[in-house]
Design an enzyme around this catalytic site. Structure first.
Site, PDB file in Angstrom:
ATOM      1  N   SER B  33      -1.355  -1.935  -2.840  1.00 50.54           N
ATOM      2  CA  SER B  33      -0.211  -2.853  -3.193  1.00 50.54           C
ATOM      3  C   SER B  33       0.415  -3.250  -1.745  1.00 50.54           C
ATOM      4  CB  SER B  33       0.680  -2.390  -4.198  1.00 50.54           C
ATOM      5  OG  SER B  33       1.329  -1.325  -3.659  1.00 50.54           O
ATOM      6  N   CYS B  34       0.438  -2.421  -0.804  1.00 51.61           N
ATOM      7  CA  CYS B  34       0.885  -2.962   0.465  1.00 51.61           C
ATOM      8  C   CYS B  34       0.124  -4.053   1.027  1.00 51.61           C
ATOM      9  CB  CYS B  34       0.702  -1.908   1.469  1.00 51.61           C
ATOM     10  SG  CYS B  34       1.744  -0.314   1.079  1.00 51.61           S
ATOM     11  N   VAL B  35       0.750  -4.908   1.953  1.00 51.74           N
ATOM     12  CA  VAL B  35       0.233  -5.981   2.520  1.00 51.74           C
ATOM     13  C   VAL B  35       0.354  -5.751   4.040  1.00 51.74           C
ATOM     14  CG1 VAL B  35       0.646  -8.377   3.137  1.00 51.74           C
ATOM     15  CG2 VAL B  35       1.026  -7.549   0.768  1.00 51.74           C
ATOM     16  N   GLY B  96      -2.031  -6.376  -1.068  1.00 53.64           N
ATOM     17  CA  GLY B  96      -1.469  -6.949  -2.298  1.00 53.64           C
ATOM     18  C   GLY B  96      -2.384  -6.783  -3.570  1.00 53.64           C
TER      19      GLY B  96
END
Lengths: 204, 163
Positions: B33-35, B96
């Site tokens: 989910s990190c960008v 993401g």
């Protein structure tokens, strides 16, 4: 938040009891002996999570801790891809290693995770004298760091260090390696430490 | 997960919430989910990378790389104060994804991260020239500032993207 060595030891001891029960259930399911490493509780800066979880493909089965503590945090069962396949092969009577993890594997892993983590939480909660139950599980077959960081994001809004409680369960006979990781929410961690202190240092 | 291990890809790994600026190769392994936010200076062939974990800082400034709304300005300021011109700076983003489909909890952080990064980029008038976002699989990203800002993305399903 910073934990003292004593608190980390107490967390490791708590996890030890939970993991022993999880190991027994895994042993029953696989009908083989399970070796357990000495559990450890460590503080890990979120920037260094990649030291513990890389980008190798793994199966991660995730449970939210439900019951008396809201929000409770998460418990994760982590198996490297090969171990996940060996585990489901053992359960499903297959020997084919040259395959992808499919839906059948996923539901088998969800079931194994459910049994192990229910035992893990039940044993730790009983010691603390509270109720902790696992939510229905979710699974990701993906890069370990990607899946794990997505869970950490749920609890790391205000904190930059997580308490990583982990223990490895290994079946030498089937060459299966798995790790149980507990990620308590900050408030839950406070409560657990307080209850642990009462259990370990009873006031007369 | 036995012993602490080094990332397989070469270059400086940008851990969760960290950021780096320079002309060296930078990587971000295992984005869920990190960008990964990359600001690239096309003229000076250098850039900055942040590993964004959450959309909003709500005023917390200790780790600007951790939040979308603080990561964009801190990378931008680093480049500008290092001599970059505003007109040379472009943005590339990756990550993401939504890793856990059927889970209660608030696991839609991936798309919120992407939206927050984009809105911060608009606020600073930084053009977003490339992106590989969303979906359900993890990504590892490697950024080569000196190779015209080339970005290679390796996905968990085995696909590779280059831009």
């Amino acid at each position: 938040m910073q934990l003292t060595d004593k608190q980390l030891d107490a967390m490791a001891e708590l996890g030890n009891i939970g993991a022993s029960h999880a190991a027994t259930s895994l042993s029953t399911m696989l009908m083989s002996q399970i070796d357990m490493t000495v559990p450890e509780a460590i503080m890990v800066d979120i920037a260094n999570i990649s030291d513990y979880f890389g980008d190798e493909i793994s199966a991660l089965v995730v449970f939210e801790i439900q019951g008396e503590l809201h929000p409770g945090g998460y418990v994760v069962l982590h198996l490297p891809r090969e171990s996940a396949i060996r585990l489901t092969n053992t359960m499903l009577g297959s020997t084919d290693m040259e395959r992808e993890l499919n839906e059948m594997d996923e539901s088998a892993l969800l079931e194994v995770g459910n049994i192990m983590v229910s035992q893990f939480l039940d044993a730790t909660a009983t010691l603390l004298g509270i109720v902790m139950l696992p939510s229905p599980p979710a699974i990701a077959i993906d890069m370990a760091h990607a899946a794990f960081a997505s869970i950490v994001a749920q609890i790391a809004v205000d904190i930059d260090e997580i308490i990583l409680f982990r223990t490895e369960l290994k079946s030498g006979m089937h060459d299966i390696q798995s790790t149980i990781v507990m990620l308590p929410d900050t408030n839950t961690l406070d409560t657990i430490l307080k209850l642990l202190d009462e259990v370990l240092n009873p006031q007369l | 997960m036995t012993e602490p291990r080094k990332p397989e890809m070469k270059g400086q790994n940008v851990g969760i919430g960290e950021y780096y600026t320079g002309d060296f190769v930078m990587t971000s392994i295992g984005l869920g989910s990190c960008v990964a936010l990359i600001l690239h200076d096309r003229r000076c062939k250098k850039g900055a990378v942040a590993h964004v974990m959450l959309p909003e800082s709500n005023g917390k400034m200790e780790r600007p790389g951790k939040f979308a709304d603080t990561a964009v300005p801190v990378l931008y300021d680093e480049l500008i104060s290092g001599g970059s011109n505003k007109r040379d700076i472009v943005a590339k983003i990756a990550g993401g994804s939504s890793m856990f489909k059927h889970f209660k909890g608030n696991l839609d952080i991936g798309s919120r991260n992407v939206a927050a990064v984009k809105s911060a980029l608009e606020k600073y008038h930084i053009p977003l020239v490339e992106e590989d976002t969303g979906g359900t699989v993890g990504r590892s990203v490697i950024y080569y500032p000196e190779d015209n800002g080339k970005v290679i993305i390796r996905k968990a399903d085995g696909k590779c993207i280059e831009f």
